[in-house]
Scaffold this motif. Structure first.
Motif, PDB file in Angstrom:
ATOM      1  N   ASN A   1     -24.646  22.327 -35.091  1.00  0.00           N
ATOM      2  CA  ASN A   1     -26.379  22.724 -34.379  1.00  0.00           C
ATOM      3  C   ASN A   1     -27.196  22.201 -35.290  1.00  0.00           C
ATOM      4  N   ASP A   2     -26.741  21.855 -36.645  1.00  0.00           N
ATOM      5  CA  ASP A   2     -28.043  21.273 -37.403  1.00  0.00           C
ATOM      6  C   ASP A   2     -28.421  19.918 -37.088  1.00  0.00           C
ATOM      7  N   PRO A   3     -29.811  19.657 -37.485  1.00  0.00           N
ATOM      8  CA  PRO A   3     -30.354  18.299 -37.365  1.00  0.00           C
ATOM      9  C   PRO A   3     -29.451  17.290 -37.764  1.00  0.00           C
ATOM     10  N   PHE A   4     -29.545  16.015 -37.253  1.00  0.00           N
ATOM     11  CA  PHE A   4     -28.952  14.930 -37.513  1.00  0.00           C
ATOM     12  C   PHE A   4     -28.800  14.853 -39.028  1.00  0.00           C
ATOM     13  N   PHE A   5     -30.067  14.698 -39.586  1.00  0.00           N
ATOM     14  CA  PHE A   5     -30.205  14.330 -40.969  1.00  0.00           C
ATOM     15  C   PHE A   5     -29.674  15.366 -41.902  1.00  0.00           C
ATOM     16  N   VAL A   6     -29.608  16.486 -41.473  1.00  0.00           N
ATOM     17  CA  VAL A   6     -29.088  17.658 -42.359  1.00  0.00           C
ATOM     18  C   VAL A   6     -27.560  17.402 -42.464  1.00  0.00           C
ATOM     19  N   GLN A   7     -27.074  17.327 -41.092  1.00  0.00           N
ATOM     20  CA  GLN A   7     -25.530  16.939 -41.073  1.00  0.00           C
ATOM     21  C   GLN A   7     -25.327  15.614 -41.930  1.00  0.00           C
ATOM     22  N   TYR A   8     -25.876  14.660 -41.759  1.00  0.00           N
ATOM     23  CA  TYR A   8     -25.692  13.332 -42.552  1.00  0.00           C
ATOM     24  C   TYR A   8     -25.707  13.566 -43.897  1.00  0.00           C
ATOM     25  N   LEU A   9     -26.541  14.365 -44.518  1.00  0.00           N
ATOM     26  CA  LEU A   9     -27.073  14.537 -46.028  1.00  0.00           C
ATOM     27  C   LEU A   9     -25.806  15.305 -46.431  1.00  0.00           C
ATOM     28  N   ARG A  10     -25.315  16.383 -45.878  1.00  0.00           N
ATOM     29  CA  ARG A  10     -24.308  17.276 -46.132  1.00  0.00           C
ATOM     30  C   ARG A  10     -23.173  16.554 -46.297  1.00  0.00           C
ATOM     31  N   PHE A  11     -22.760  15.590 -45.255  1.00  0.00           N
ATOM     32  CA  PHE A  11     -21.765  14.688 -45.523  1.00  0.00           C
ATOM     33  C   PHE A  11     -21.746  13.679 -46.609  1.00  0.00           C
TER      34      PHE A  11
ATOM     35  N   GLU B   1     -18.985  30.935 -23.313  1.00  0.00           N
ATOM     36  CA  GLU B   1     -20.026  30.158 -23.874  1.00  0.00           C
ATOM     37  C   GLU B   1     -20.470  30.709 -25.251  1.00  0.00           C
ATOM     38  N   SER B   2     -20.437  31.977 -25.448  1.00  0.00           N
ATOM     39  CA  SER B   2     -20.994  32.505 -26.667  1.00  0.00           C
ATOM     40  C   SER B   2     -20.014  32.180 -27.770  1.00  0.00           C
ATOM     41  N   GLU B   3     -18.611  32.318 -27.656  1.00  0.00           N
ATOM     42  CA  GLU B   3     -17.743  31.893 -28.574  1.00  0.00           C
ATOM     43  C   GLU B   3     -17.845  30.507 -28.830  1.00  0.00           C
ATOM     44  N   ARG B   4     -17.949  29.578 -27.967  1.00  0.00           N
ATOM     45  CA  ARG B   4     -18.531  27.943 -28.115  1.00  0.00           C
ATOM     46  C   ARG B   4     -19.519  27.920 -29.275  1.00  0.00           C
ATOM     47  N   GLU B   5     -20.534  28.939 -28.951  1.00  0.00           N
ATOM     48  CA  GLU B   5     -21.568  28.784 -29.717  1.00  0.00           C
ATOM     49  C   GLU B   5     -21.480  29.081 -31.106  1.00  0.00           C
ATOM     50  N   ALA B   6     -20.661  30.327 -31.073  1.00  0.00           N
ATOM     51  CA  ALA B   6     -20.395  30.590 -32.696  1.00  0.00           C
ATOM     52  C   ALA B   6     -19.534  29.507 -33.323  1.00  0.00           C
ATOM     53  N   LEU B   7     -18.678  28.932 -32.930  1.00  0.00           N
ATOM     54  CA  LEU B   7     -17.811  27.795 -33.220  1.00  0.00           C
ATOM     55  C   LEU B   7     -18.966  26.616 -33.872  1.00  0.00           C
ATOM     56  N   ARG B   8     -19.637  26.452 -32.857  1.00  0.00           N
ATOM     57  CA  ARG B   8     -20.491  25.197 -33.208  1.00  0.00           C
ATOM     58  C   ARG B   8     -21.398  25.516 -34.426  1.00  0.00           C
ATOM     59  N   GLU B   9     -21.653  26.769 -34.446  1.00  0.00           N
ATOM     60  CA  GLU B   9     -22.706  27.154 -35.705  1.00  0.00           C
ATOM     61  C   GLU B   9     -21.776  27.049 -37.056  1.00  0.00           C
TER      62      GLU B   9
ATOM     63  N   LEU C   1     -19.341  10.763 -28.570  1.00  0.00           N
ATOM     64  CA  LEU C   1     -17.880  10.707 -28.811  1.00  0.00           C
ATOM     65  C   LEU C   1     -17.284  11.870 -27.987  1.00  0.00           C
ATOM     66  N   GLY C   2     -18.370  12.722 -27.471  1.00  0.00           N
ATOM     67  CA  GLY C   2     -17.887  14.029 -26.806  1.00  0.00           C
ATOM     68  C   GLY C   2     -18.073  15.168 -27.481  1.00  0.00           C
ATOM     69  N   ASP C   3     -17.807  16.326 -27.194  1.00  0.00           N
ATOM     70  CA  ASP C   3     -17.933  17.528 -27.824  1.00  0.00           C
ATOM     71  C   ASP C   3     -16.679  18.099 -28.322  1.00  0.00           C
TER      72      ASP C   3
END
Lengths: 348, 525
Positions: free
Chosen positions: A57-67, A44-52, A30-32
Motif C-alpha cells: 500500500n506504500d507509495p511507489f518511492f517508499v517501496q522502491y527505496l526500501r527495496f 476483502e478485509s483479510e486481503r487488505e491486511a495482507l496487502r498492508e 503484473l497483476g495482484d
C-alpha cells in the motif's frame, strides 16, 4: 585492463539500477499478488491486511527505496510463493539452467565448427548443400515446436504403417519409419548432489539421457546460425591474400585450414556468440517450460504467473548481471585472441 | 590438478554411492505412483490457502472428520458417528486408535485445536464463522455449538483435517510459534507435517517434486489402497504433461487438457476418466454501468440469445455440461425443471419490448488462462450477442491481470467461474447473487450488482433450516427466481478429466470435488 574492469563494474551497477527501476515500475501491471495468495472466497478485509503486511500500500518511492536499501545489502526480499529469500530460490534453480546451457554450448561447438569448416572448404559438395538446407529449416522452426516434435518422436514414439504390416518387408519398412520412444519427456531425472545447491546431470548415464532432448531443442536455434556464420566467415578468410600466399608456399592444407584460417574465423564468431548468450537465456525459458526443466526459466515463468514480484525483480537483475559478465568475458577473450584490440577503447 | 582430481573423485563417489543406494530404495517402495499435476501445493500448511491443490494434499497427508462420496453423501473418516443434540449442538464420536505421523495419539483435543487454528486462518475463517465453540467432552467425543441453527455443519466437517496439536505446539529454534500461519513467511507448519493421513512427506523440492511414502500406522486397514510411494511432479505445460503420460514417464495426470482428450482416449495403454464437474462458468451483467441491465427483460434477452448447448458441444467438444442455473446435479438446490433457453427470436422480441430494438454497445472482459477455453467462449458469446444487435467490445487477459480488473468492476459484462466451497447451493448465492454488502461480505463476487432482497431473505431462511428436504425445496425456489429474473447468464459446468496408465485403477478414487482419494488407490501388479 584494470581500468577496463572498473569501467565494467560501473557499467554493471548502472545496468542493475536501471533494471531494478524498470521492473519495479512495471509491477503494477503484473497483476495482484494477493489474488494468487488467497482463496477466492477470502473477504476483502483479510486481503487488505495482507496487502498492508507486505507493504504493497506504500507509495511507489517508499517501496522502491526500501527495496534499494535492502538490495545494497544483498537482501532482495522474500519470494511470495517459495517463502524463502529470492536469492536462495534463484541459486537453487541456477545449476539446472547452467547445465542445460553448458550442454547446449557443447553441442553447438561440437557440431558447428566441423560442419561449418567442411561446408566452407567444400562448398559444392552435396553434403554441404544438405547441411545448408537443413539449417534453414532449423532457423525457421520455433523452439517449442522442435521440442514437442522431439518429445513425440523420441519420448512417446510414432507408429507409421503406410506399408502392409502383415508381410516381412512391409513390417520392416514400417519399422524404419516408426520410432520406439523411451527417452525421458520431462524433468531432470536422477541428479547427483555435488555441493551446496548444485545437483548435476553429468554424473550418471541415466541422468544424461534426461539432458539430451532439451539440449538438442535449445541447440536447434543456435546451431544453424553458427554453422552458417562459420561457413561464411571461413569462405571469406579462405579468399584472403595471406591464405593464398600460404597455399603458394606449399603449407599443408590441414595446417592452413585449422591454424591460419580458423583462428581468424573465430573472432566474429565469438562476438556473435557472446551476444547470443543473452538470446539463449530467453530461449531457455521456452525450452525449460516444454520439458519442465526445473531451472531459472521455468521458475521465472511461474513467478510471472503467480505475480511473485520480488522473485521477478531479482531474476531480472541477475540476468542483467549475467549479460554484463558475459560481455566482459567476451571482450577479454577477444583481446586474448587478437592482442591488437584495445579494451578501453583508447586509440592504439 | 588437485582440485580436478578431487572433483572427479566426488563425481565417481557420488555415482557409486547413488548406484549402491538404488536397490534398497526400490525394495522399500514396491508400488510407486508417479503423478503429474499442473501445479504443486504452495505450502505444506493446509490452513495457509484455500485452494484445490491444498485440499488435494490434505486428503493425502491428513484425514477429514467426514468426507464426500460420489453420491454427495457423507462418509465417516475420523468421526465415526454424529448426532444433532439440539438445534445448535452436534456431538461427534471420534475414531479410536488413530495415530499421527509423529507417533502421537489422535484425540478430541486435536480437533478442538485444529478448529481454533482454522478460525485464525485468513482463508478459512469466513467458512467457520457459524461455529461458536468446539469442546472436547472426553478423549473421543467433541461437541460443536453453532451461533444459529446451521444445516451445513457436516459440510464444514469435510474441511476439518485434524492436525497433531502436540507436534505443532511450542516454538522453533528461532523463537517462532510452531502453529503460526503466515502467507509469505517461512513457518514451521509450511515445512513440517504430522497428520493422520495415508501418506507422509519424505522429500519436498517446491516446484520440482514432492515425495510421499505410505504411513505404516495408518488407521484405515480396510482400505484396498496398495500404493507405497507417491512422487508428485508439477508439469504446468499441457502438452508435456500429456507426453509424460503417453511415454510412460508418469502413471497419472490431471487435469487432462481438452485438446488432448481424443488422443488419450485413442491410446490403448492409458485410460481417460471424465466427469461433469461442479464449477459453474457464468457471465455477469453490470447494472451499475449499464442502465439497460436494470431491466429484467434485457437480462432475459441476453440469456435467451446465448446458446449454451452450442458452446458445450462445439467449443468445449462435449467437455462441459450446459447450465441454466448455478447448482449442478446432486446439489440440494439443483432444480431439474430449469433448462437452457436458447431462442434468438424470443430474445429479439424482449429487446424490442424493452425499447432496445437497435441494440447497444457493451464491454466484456474475460480471462484467457483461467478456465477451459475461456477466451474462446467469450468470443462466441460476443458473436451470439451480435444477433440481437448488441455490439460487444471484448477484452481478454491473463488471470493475474484479470482479477485486478474484475475487482474494479471495470466492464459492462464479466466472466467468472465458481466452485462452491461447501458443495452446497447457498454458497453460490452468497457470493454471486446476494445484494453486495461490504460489511457482511455478501455478494463479494456479485459484479453485476444484481440485488433482490426477497431472494436474499429466502436464502437466509434456508440457511437456518435443519430439515434437509424442506431446505432443498427452498433452495430450488431460489434457483427458479434467479432464472426468471435472469440475474446472470449461466454457461456451463466445466467437466473434469483425469488420465492414468491402464494398471492404475483411478476410477473408484475419483470424485466431482476433484480430491482423488489416493490412499485407496489400487495399482494392479
Amino acid at each position: 585492463m584494470i581500468a577496463f574492469l572498473i569501467k565494467r563494474l560501473f557499467h554493471a551497477l548502472l545496468v542493475m539500477f536501471v533494471i531494478s527501476l524498470i521492473s519495479f515500475a512495471i509491477q503494477e501491471n503484473l497483476g495482484d499478488p494477493i489474488q494468487q495468495m488467497v482463496g477466492q472466497s477470502v473477504p476483502e478485509s483479510e486481503r487488505e491486511a495482507l496487502r498492508e503486511e507486505l507493504g504493497l500500500n506504500d507509495p511507489f518511492f517508499v517501496q522502491y527505496l526500501r527495496f534499494a536499501r535492502n538490495a545494497l545489502q544483498f537482501d532482495f526480499g522474500y519470494s511470495y510463493v517459495f517463502h524463502e529469500p529470492t536469492t536462495e530460490v534463484i541459486l537453487r534453480h541456477l545449476p539446472a539452467t547452467l547445465e542445460l546451457v553448458a550442454a547446449t554450448t557443447l553441442l553447438i561447438v561440437l557440431f558447428s565448427v566441423p560442419i561449418g569448416v567442411y561446408s566452407a572448404i567444400k562448398p559444392r559438395a552435396w553434403l554441404s548443400r544438405f547441411f545448408m538446407s537443413v539449417s534453414i529449416i532449423g532457423i525457421s522452426i520455433p523452439v517449442f515446436l522442435t521440442a514437442i516434435v522431439l518429445i513425440q518422436i523420441f519420448a512417446i514414439g510414432v507408429t507409421f504403417t503406410p506399408f502392409p504390416q502383415g508381410v516381412a518387408w512391409g513390417a520392416w519398412l514400417n519399422g524404419l519409419l516408426s520410432t520406439e520412444g523411451g527417452m525421458p519427456a520431462y524433468g531432470r531425472g536422477p541428479v547427483e548432489h555435488v555441493f551446496g545447491t548444485w545437483y548435476t546431470n553429468f554424473a550418471s548415464f541415466d541422468a544424461l539421457t534426461y539432458l539430451v532432448l532439451p539440449a538438442f531443442s535449445l541447440a536447434s536455434i543456435m546451431l544453424p546460425l553458427f554453422i552458417r556464420l562459420i561457413r561464411a566467415e571461413m569462405l571469406e578468410v579462405l579468399q584472403s591474400d595471406y591464405i593464398r600466399f600460404a597455399r603458394a608456399k606449399g603449407i599443408a592444407p590441414r595446417r592452413i585450414y585449422f591454424l591460419h584460417a580458423l583462428k581468424n574465423t573465430m573472432l566474429p564468431v565469438i562476438t556473435v556468440g557472446g551476444v547470443q548468450i543473452g538470446t539463449l537465456v530467453a530461449y531457455t525459458i521456452l525450452t525449460e517450460t516444454v520439458f519442465q526443466w526445473p531451472g531459472m526459466g521455468l521458475m521465472f515463468l511461474d513467478a510471472i504467473e503467480r505475480s511473485d514480484i520480488p522473485l521477478i525483480v531479482t531474476y531480472l537483475m541477475i540476468v542483467g548481471l549475467i549479460f554484463v559478465i558475459t560481455n566482459t568475458l567476451v571482450d577479454l577473450i577477444y583481446g586474448l585472441i587478437n592482442p591488437t584490440v584495445k579494451l578501453t577503447g583508447q586509440p592504439a | 590438478m588437485l582440485l580436478r582430481k578431487t572433483l572427479l573423485a566426488t563425481v565417481i563417489g557420488a555415482t557409486i554411492g547413488g548406484a549402491a543406494l538404488l536397490p534398497t530404495a526400490t525394495f522399500a517402495a514396491d508400488t510407486t505412483l508417479r503423478m503429474a499435476y499442473d501445479a504443486d501445493p504452495v505450502s505444506l500448511d493446509i490452513h495457509e490457502q484455500l485452494s484445490g491443490a491444498i485440499l488435494q494434499l490434505s486428503h493425502l497427508l491428513f484425514d477429514p472428520l467426514v468426507r464426500w462420496n460420489n453420491d454427495f453423501e457423507f462418509e465417516p473418516r475420523l468421526a465415526t458417528d454424529w448426532e444433532q443434540v439440539d438445534d445448535t449442538t452436534m456431538r461427534m464420536t471420534l475414531r479410536d486408535g488413530v495415530k499421527f505421523h509423529s507417533g502421537n495419539d489422535f484425540t478430541a483435543q486435536d480437533v478442538v485445536w485444529t478448529v481454533e487454528r482454522l478460525k485464525r486462518s485468513s482463508d478459512f475463517k469466513a467458512i467457520f464463522v457459524p461455529i461458536a465453540s468446539v469442546t472436547a467432552v472426553d478423549d473421543h467425543t467433541v461437541e460443536f455449538k453453532t451461533r444459529n441453527p446451521y444445516p451445513l455443519l457436516l459440510n464444514l466437517a469435510t474441511y476439518i483435517f485434524p492436525m497433531d496439536s502436540e507436534f505443532y505446539s511450542g516454538t522453533t529454534d528461532n523463537g517462532k510459534e510452531k502453529g503460526e500461519i503466515a502467507k509469505s513467511g517461512n513457518t514451521f507448519a509450511s515445512r513440517n507435517v504430522s497428520g493422520t493421513g495415508p501418506f507422509e512427506v519424505v522429500e519436498r523440492q517446491q516446484g520440482v517434486k514432492l515425495v510421499m511414502e505410505r504411513f505404516d500406522d495408518y488407521w484405515d486397514k480396510d482400505s484396498p489402497g496398495n500404493v507405497d510411494e507417491i512422487v508428485l511432479t508439477p508439469i504446468s505445460e499441457n502438452a508435456t504433461r500429456v507426453a509424460a503420460l503417453l511415454s510412460g514417464d508418469v502413471d497419472f495426470i490431471a487435469p487432462v487438457p481438452p485438446n488432448d482428450l481424443e488422443r488419450i482416449r485413442n491410446d490403448d495403454n492409458v485410460e481417460l476418466i471424465t466427469m461433469s464437474g461442479t464449477r459453474i462458468i457464468l457471465l455477469q451483467m453490470n447494472e451499475d454501468r449499464v442502465e439497460a441491465f436494470q431491466d429484467p427483460r434485457v437480462r432475459q434477452a441476453f440469456a435467451y440469445a446465448i446458446n449454451q448447448e452450442g458452446i458445450a458441444d462445439r467449443l468445449m467438444k462435449g467437455f462441459a455440461t450446459p447450465a441454466a442455473q448455478l447448482s449442478p446435479e446432486g446439489y440440494a438446490g439443483h432444480n431439474p425443471e430449469l433448462k437452457p433457453r436458447y431462442d434468438v427470436e424470443k430474445a429479439k422480441q424482449l429487446m424490442k419490448e424493452a425499447g432496445y430494438e437497435d441494440g447497444f454497445n457493451v464491454t466484456l472482459i474475460a480471462p484467457n488462462n483461467r478456465y477451459v477455453n475461456d477466451a474462446k467462449i467469450a468470443q462466441a458469446v460476443a458473436a451470439m450477442l451480435a444477433r440481437i444487435k448488441v455490439k460487444v467490445d471484448l477484452k481478454t487477459m491473463p488471470k493475474a491481470q484479470y482479477w485486478t480488473e474484475y475487482d474494479k468492476r471495470d466492464a459492462d459484462m464479466m466472466m467468472i467461474g465458481w466452485h462452491s466451497d461447501t458443495e452446497d447451493s447457498a454458497n453460490f448465492y452468497q457470493y454471486l447473487t446476494e445484494c453486495p454488502n461490504a460489511d457482511t461480505g455478501a455478494g463479494q463476487y456479485n459484479a453485476g450488482n444484481y440485488c433482490n432482497p426477497e431472494i436474499d431473505e429466502q436464502i437466509a431462511a434456508a440457511n437456518l433450516e435443519l430439515d434437509e428436504d424442506k431446505r432443498a425445496k427452498m433452495l430450488q425456489a431460489v434457483e427458479k427466481s434467479l432464472y426468471e429474473d435472469a440475474a446472470f447468464i449461466p454457461l456451463h459446468w466445466q467437466d473434469l478429466a483425469w488420465a492414468a496408465a491402464k494398471d492404475v485403477k483411478i476410477e473408484p478414487v475419483l470424485n466431482v470435488m476433484n480430491f482423488p482419494y489416493l490412499g485407496d488407490l489400487v495399482i494392479e501388479q
